[in-house]
Design a protein around this motif. Structure first.
Motif, PDB file in Angstrom:
ATOM      1  N   CYS A  78     -12.181  -9.585  -8.300  1.00 36.65           N
ATOM      2  CA  CYS A  78     -11.010  -9.443  -7.427  1.00 36.65           C
ATOM      3  C   CYS A  78     -10.793  -7.976  -7.066  1.00 36.65           C
ATOM      4  O   CYS A  78     -11.258  -7.082  -7.776  1.00 36.65           O
ATOM      5  CB  CYS A  78      -9.768 -10.007  -8.102  1.00 36.65           C
ATOM      6  N   PRO A  79     -10.085  -7.718  -5.968  1.00 35.19           N
ATOM      7  CA  PRO A  79      -9.763  -6.330  -5.640  1.00 35.19           C
ATOM      8  C   PRO A  79      -9.006  -5.680  -6.799  1.00 35.19           C
ATOM      9  O   PRO A  79      -8.153  -6.306  -7.418  1.00 35.19           O
ATOM     10  CB  PRO A  79      -8.878  -6.441  -4.394  1.00 35.19           C
ATOM     11  N   LEU A  80      -9.340  -4.436  -7.062  1.00 34.13           N
ATOM     12  CA  LEU A  80      -8.774  -3.739  -8.207  1.00 34.13           C
ATOM     13  C   LEU A  80      -8.409  -2.322  -7.804  1.00 34.13           C
ATOM     14  O   LEU A  80      -9.225  -1.606  -7.224  1.00 34.13           O
ATOM     15  CB  LEU A  80      -9.806  -3.717  -9.338  1.00 34.13           C
ATOM     16  N   GLN A  81      -7.186  -1.945  -8.087  1.00 34.26           N
ATOM     17  CA  GLN A  81      -6.744  -0.583  -7.804  1.00 34.26           C
ATOM     18  C   GLN A  81      -6.671   0.186  -9.119  1.00 34.26           C
ATOM     19  O   GLN A  81      -6.074  -0.265 -10.082  1.00 34.26           O
ATOM     20  CB  GLN A  81      -5.380  -0.569  -7.136  1.00 34.26           C
ATOM     21  N   ILE A  82      -7.252   1.363  -9.114  1.00 38.29           N
ATOM     22  CA  ILE A  82      -7.248   2.236 -10.282  1.00 38.29           C
ATOM     23  C   ILE A  82      -6.449   3.488  -9.917  1.00 38.29           C
ATOM     24  O   ILE A  82      -6.762   4.170  -8.944  1.00 38.29           O
ATOM     25  CB  ILE A  82      -8.686   2.662 -10.676  1.00 38.29           C
ATOM     26  N   LEU A  83      -5.420   3.771 -10.688  1.00 30.67           N
ATOM     27  CA  LEU A  83      -4.639   5.000 -10.528  1.00 30.67           C
ATOM     28  C   LEU A  83      -4.670   5.737 -11.856  1.00 30.67           C
ATOM     29  O   LEU A  83      -4.534   5.118 -12.911  1.00 30.67           O
ATOM     30  CB  LEU A  83      -3.188   4.688 -10.139  1.00 30.67           C
ATOM     31  N   TRP A  84      -4.843   7.038 -11.800  1.00 26.34           N
ATOM     32  CA  TRP A  84      -4.854   7.834 -13.018  1.00 26.34           C
ATOM     33  C   TRP A  84      -4.220   9.185 -12.734  1.00 26.34           C
ATOM     34  O   TRP A  84      -4.180   9.641 -11.603  1.00 26.34           O
ATOM     35  CB  TRP A  84      -6.262   8.002 -13.582  1.00 26.34           C
ATOM     36  N   GLY A  85      -3.677   9.770 -13.771  1.00 28.30           N
ATOM     37  CA  GLY A  85      -3.057  11.079 -13.633  1.00 28.30           C
ATOM     38  C   GLY A  85      -4.099  12.179 -13.660  1.00 28.30           C
ATOM     39  O   GLY A  85      -4.872  12.283 -14.600  1.00 28.30           O
ATOM     40  N   GLU A  86      -4.113  12.997 -12.622  1.00 24.89           N
ATOM     41  CA  GLU A  86      -5.124  14.049 -12.551  1.00 24.89           C
ATOM     42  C   GLU A  86      -4.988  15.066 -13.678  1.00 24.89           C
ATOM     43  O   GLU A  86      -5.968  15.687 -14.066  1.00 24.89           O
ATOM     44  CB  GLU A  86      -5.084  14.747 -11.187  1.00 24.89           C
ATOM     45  N   ARG A  87      -3.785  15.219 -14.234  1.00 22.59           N
ATOM     46  CA  ARG A  87      -3.580  16.165 -15.333  1.00 22.59           C
ATOM     47  C   ARG A  87      -3.624  15.486 -16.707  1.00 22.59           C
ATOM     48  O   ARG A  87      -3.474  16.142 -17.719  1.00 22.59           O
ATOM     49  CB  ARG A  87      -2.248  16.902 -15.152  1.00 22.59           C
ATOM     50  N   GLY A  88      -3.802  14.186 -16.723  1.00 28.41           N
ATOM     51  CA  GLY A  88      -3.899  13.447 -17.979  1.00 28.41           C
ATOM     52  C   GLY A  88      -5.324  13.458 -18.508  1.00 28.41           C
ATOM     53  O   GLY A  88      -6.244  13.968 -17.872  1.00 28.41           O
TER      54      GLY A  88
END
Length: 136
Positions: A78-88
């Protein structure tokens, strides 16, 4: 990974200390104003919330790995969105989309201008990314 009830007992002994230390050590100053912190604390005083939090971490080091092995190389379809913190940690230590490309057929994503707590540190950017994903 510690079995129940060890971490639950330690955290439950002083949930305010645990939560304040965790939130402040993983976020930029001012991310959790006292009013917001108190609401997090209200919910985190519940033994059920503490247990659920511990179980989530346990799953990542146990049943999640078993299920991954049972998938036998199949990718998330299925479509999957990945978001992450650039400073994490994820933003600093991994090529996130390359990693997720090994697990998903249709992943899109982006680094967010935040550390660990993406919605709290970058709320407008988070909403924008989610709306764009669900409109696609």
């Amino acid at each position: 990974r510690q079995p129940t009830p060890y971490p639950e007992t330690l955290i439950g002994h002083d949930p305010e200390y645990y939560l304040r230390h965790t939130l402040t050590s993983l976020s930029a100053p001012g991310t959790f104003p006292e009013e917001i912190f108190q609401e997090y604390l209200r919910t985190f005083r519940s033994p059920e919330t503490i247990h659920a939090t511990c179980e989530d971490y346990r799953a990542g080091a146990s049943i999640d790995l078993k299920h991954h092995k049972e998938d036998n190389g199949r990718k998330i379809a299925c479509p999957l969105q990945i978001l992450w913190g650039e400073r994490g940690l994820v933003g600093r230590a991994y090529e996130t989309m390359k990693v997720w490309g090994e697990y998903a057929e249709n992943a899109i994503g982006q680094a967010m201008p935040s550390g660990h707590f993406i919605p709290e540190e970058a709320p407008d950017e988070t909403v924008k990314a989610l709306l764009a994903f669900f409109k696609a």
